[in-house]
Design a protein around this motif. Structure first.
Motif, PDB file in Angstrom:
ATOM      1  N   MET A 110       0.852  -1.188   0.000  1.00 24.28           N
ATOM      2  CA  MET A 110       0.000   0.000   0.000  1.00 24.28           C
ATOM      3  C   MET A 110       0.887   1.238   0.000  1.00 24.28           C
ATOM      4  O   MET A 110       1.781   1.382   0.833  1.00 24.28           O
ATOM      5  CB  MET A 110      -0.953  -0.011   1.202  1.00 24.28           C
ATOM      6  N   VAL A 111       0.679   2.102  -0.976  1.00 23.19           N
ATOM      7  CA  VAL A 111       1.551   3.258  -1.186  1.00 23.19           C
ATOM      8  C   VAL A 111       0.739   4.540  -1.027  1.00 23.19           C
ATOM      9  O   VAL A 111      -0.227   4.772  -1.765  1.00 23.19           O
ATOM     10  CB  VAL A 111       2.206   3.203  -2.587  1.00 23.19           C
ATOM     11  N   GLN A 112       1.113   5.349  -0.051  1.00 23.03           N
ATOM     12  CA  GLN A 112       0.421   6.609   0.242  1.00 23.03           C
ATOM     13  C   GLN A 112      -1.073   6.382   0.425  1.00 23.03           C
ATOM     14  O   GLN A 112      -1.902   7.149  -0.064  1.00 23.03           O
ATOM     15  CB  GLN A 112       0.700   7.641  -0.864  1.00 23.03           C
ATOM     16  N   VAL A 113      -1.395   5.301   1.117  1.00 27.72           N
ATOM     17  CA  VAL A 113      -2.788   4.939   1.390  1.00 27.72           C
ATOM     18  C   VAL A 113      -3.109   5.119   2.867  1.00 27.72           C
ATOM     19  O   VAL A 113      -4.164   5.639   3.229  1.00 27.72           O
ATOM     20  CB  VAL A 113      -3.075   3.484   0.964  1.00 27.72           C
ATOM     21  N   LEU A 114      -2.179   4.711   3.720  1.00 35.94           N
ATOM     22  CA  LEU A 114      -2.462   4.697   5.163  1.00 35.94           C
ATOM     23  C   LEU A 114      -2.806   6.096   5.685  1.00 35.94           C
ATOM     24  O   LEU A 114      -3.610   6.225   6.605  1.00 35.94           O
ATOM     25  CB  LEU A 114      -1.262   4.120   5.923  1.00 35.94           C
ATOM     26  N   LEU A 115      -2.228   7.124   5.097  1.00 36.03           N
ATOM     27  CA  LEU A 115      -2.497   8.475   5.573  1.00 36.03           C
ATOM     28  C   LEU A 115      -3.958   8.882   5.372  1.00 36.03           C
ATOM     29  O   LEU A 115      -4.441   9.818   6.015  1.00 36.03           O
ATOM     30  CB  LEU A 115      -1.556   9.493   4.928  1.00 36.03           C
ATOM     31  N   HIS A 116      -4.684   8.161   4.504  1.00 35.60           N
ATOM     32  CA  HIS A 116      -6.100   8.444   4.279  1.00 35.60           C
ATOM     33  C   HIS A 116      -7.017   7.615   5.183  1.00 35.60           C
ATOM     34  O   HIS A 116      -8.234   7.793   5.143  1.00 35.60           O
ATOM     35  CB  HIS A 116      -6.464   8.164   2.822  1.00 35.60           C
ATOM     36  N   ILE A 117      -6.460   6.700   5.961  1.00 31.44           N
ATOM     37  CA  ILE A 117      -7.246   5.777   6.787  1.00 31.44           C
ATOM     38  C   ILE A 117      -7.438   6.368   8.181  1.00 31.44           C
ATOM     39  O   ILE A 117      -6.460   6.665   8.875  1.00 31.44           O
ATOM     40  CB  ILE A 117      -6.540   4.413   6.898  1.00 31.44           C
ATOM     41  N   ASP A 119      -8.977   4.923  11.017  1.00 30.80           N
ATOM     42  CA  ASP A 119      -8.664   3.946  12.062  1.00 30.80           C
ATOM     43  C   ASP A 119      -7.554   3.027  11.555  1.00 30.80           C
ATOM     44  O   ASP A 119      -7.815   1.969  10.984  1.00 30.80           O
ATOM     45  CB  ASP A 119      -9.913   3.146  12.434  1.00 30.80           C
ATOM     46  N   VAL A 120      -6.322   3.453  11.767  1.00 39.44           N
ATOM     47  CA  VAL A 120      -5.161   2.735  11.221  1.00 39.44           C
ATOM     48  C   VAL A 120      -5.069   1.327  11.793  1.00 39.44           C
ATOM     49  O   VAL A 120      -4.849   0.356  11.058  1.00 39.44           O
ATOM     50  CB  VAL A 120      -3.869   3.534  11.504  1.00 39.44           C
ATOM     51  N   GLU A 121      -5.226   1.183  13.101  1.00 40.37           N
ATOM     52  CA  GLU A 121      -5.095  -0.137  13.725  1.00 40.37           C
ATOM     53  C   GLU A 121      -6.129  -1.118  13.169  1.00 40.37           C
ATOM     54  O   GLU A 121      -5.819  -2.292  12.929  1.00 40.37           O
ATOM     55  CB  GLU A 121      -5.237  -0.024  15.245  1.00 40.37           C
ATOM     56  N   HIS A 122      -7.347  -0.649  12.956  1.00 40.64           N
ATOM     57  CA  HIS A 122      -8.403  -1.515  12.412  1.00 40.64           C
ATOM     58  C   HIS A 122      -8.018  -2.044  11.037  1.00 40.64           C
ATOM     59  O   HIS A 122      -8.139  -3.248  10.770  1.00 40.64           O
ATOM     60  CB  HIS A 122      -9.717  -0.735  12.330  1.00 40.64           C
ATOM     61  N   ILE A 123      -7.534  -1.163  10.158  1.00 43.59           N
ATOM     62  CA  ILE A 123      -7.163  -1.586   8.804  1.00 43.59           C
ATOM     63  C   ILE A 123      -5.970  -2.533   8.836  1.00 43.59           C
ATOM     64  O   ILE A 123      -5.950  -3.552   8.127  1.00 43.59           O
ATOM     65  CB  ILE A 123      -6.856  -0.362   7.920  1.00 43.59           C
ATOM     66  N   LEU A 124      -4.978  -2.241   9.654  1.00 41.01           N
ATOM     67  CA  LEU A 124      -3.815  -3.131   9.736  1.00 41.01           C
ATOM     68  C   LEU A 124      -4.235  -4.510  10.239  1.00 41.01           C
ATOM     69  O   LEU A 124      -3.715  -5.529   9.764  1.00 41.01           O
ATOM     70  CB  LEU A 124      -2.755  -2.525  10.651  1.00 41.01           C
ATOM     71  N   ALA A 150      -3.417  18.240   9.576  1.00 36.81           N
ATOM     72  CA  ALA A 150      -3.918  16.870   9.703  1.00 36.81           C
ATOM     73  C   ALA A 150      -5.440  16.812   9.762  1.00 36.81           C
ATOM     74  O   ALA A 150      -6.011  15.969  10.431  1.00 36.81           O
ATOM     75  CB  ALA A 150      -3.318  16.213  10.946  1.00 36.81           C
ATOM     76  N   ASP A 151      -6.106  17.729   9.035  1.00 40.08           N
ATOM     77  CA  ASP A 151      -7.564  17.717   9.067  1.00 40.08           C
ATOM     78  C   ASP A 151      -8.157  16.729   8.073  1.00 40.08           C
ATOM     79  O   ASP A 151      -9.151  16.065   8.359  1.00 40.08           O
ATOM     80  CB  ASP A 151      -8.122  19.128   8.814  1.00 40.08           C
ATOM     81  N   MET A 152      -7.558  16.598   6.895  1.00 40.60           N
ATOM     82  CA  MET A 152      -8.063  15.673   5.871  1.00 40.60           C
ATOM     83  C   MET A 152      -7.353  14.326   5.899  1.00 40.60           C
ATOM     84  O   MET A 152      -7.943  13.297   5.594  1.00 40.60           O
ATOM     85  CB  MET A 152      -7.888  16.296   4.482  1.00 40.60           C
ATOM     86  N   VAL A 153      -6.068  14.339   6.222  1.00 43.65           N
ATOM     87  CA  VAL A 153      -5.265  13.111   6.224  1.00 43.65           C
ATOM     88  C   VAL A 153      -4.365  13.123   7.463  1.00 43.65           C
ATOM     89  O   VAL A 153      -4.203  14.153   8.114  1.00 43.65           O
ATOM     90  CB  VAL A 153      -4.378  13.001   4.956  1.00 43.65           C
ATOM     91  N   HIS A 154      -3.772  11.963   7.789  1.00 40.81           N
ATOM     92  CA  HIS A 154      -2.714  11.949   8.791  1.00 40.81           C
ATOM     93  C   HIS A 154      -1.533  12.734   8.229  1.00 40.81           C
ATOM     94  O   HIS A 154      -1.245  12.669   7.030  1.00 40.81           O
ATOM     95  CB  HIS A 154      -2.269  10.514   9.090  1.00 40.81           C
TER      96      HIS A 154
END
Length: 200
Positions: A110-117, A119-124, A150-154
């Motif tokens: 996953m490339v430049q995807v996690l910053l849009h998530i 609940d990071v722990e849930h997705i991982l 950090a309003d729209m993304v991490h």
């Protein structure tokens, strides 16, 4: 996934040289972690228009391009048909809101995807479930950058904290390194990209 509506609207005009360059950097970094990929399956998670996964088709037996944006996946389908690519398929699914998926893979990148998530722990945790035993999750994303709102993304990730989260989720081992620094590449701010490899 996060910001799907935005990506739906961008799909037709998403590809440009800057994004293609970052995709090449990311795919080259991912390639270093692939072992005996010719008989392995992979998922390009949050694939967008497939800029990264298309660079890695020769590395795997099969790649699933997975995204929550139908318009992005339409762009990939045109590319696959146009190039007569047989070892790839597309799946439209949202791991943030969808129920369990039957899909499985040896590698997920996953490339430049996690910053849009959100609940990071849930997705991982969901991706951990999808991986076959011994499988690898490869994440390419931005190092934490306090200059980015950090309003729209991490605003990026601290590699040490993300590594700790990988351990909490259940990954046996993980390691990371910074792979690229560039000018104005993250919300018009100078930033660096890292890769993290986590093994189930």
């Amino acid at each position: 996934m996060g910001n799907t509506d935005i990506f739906e609207a961008m799909a037709g005009n998403y590809d440009n040289e800057e994004r293609a360059q970052i995709a090449r950097i990311a795919s080259d970094a991912i390639r270093e972690y692939i072992e005996n990929g010719s008989d392995k399956s992979a998922i390009d998670f949050g694939c967008g228009t497939g800029l990264v996964g298309l660079n890695l088709l020769d590395e795997f037996e099969h790649i699933v391009f997975l995204d929550s944006s139908p318009n992005m996946l339409e762009q990939i389908k045109h590319k696959l048909i146009g190039a007569d690519i047989r070892n790839a398929s597309t799946v439209c699914f949202d791991f943030e809101t969808g129920s369990s998926s039957e899909i499985r893979a040896d590698y997920i990148f996953m490339v430049q995807v996690l910053l849009h998530i959100k609940d990071v722990e849930h997705i991982l945790s969901r991706l951990y479930e999808v991986l076959n035993p011994g499988g690898h999750l490869l994440i390419v994303d931005f190092d934490k950058n306090e200059n980015v709102p950090a309003d729209m993304v991490h605003n990026g990730f601290d590699q040490g904290s993300l590594n700790d989260l990988m351990t909490k989720v259940g990954f046996k081992e993980s390691n990371s390194k910074t792979i690229y620094s560039g000018s104005k590449i993250f919300m018009n701010q100078d930033a660096s990209l890292f890769i993290m490899d986590a093994r189930k």
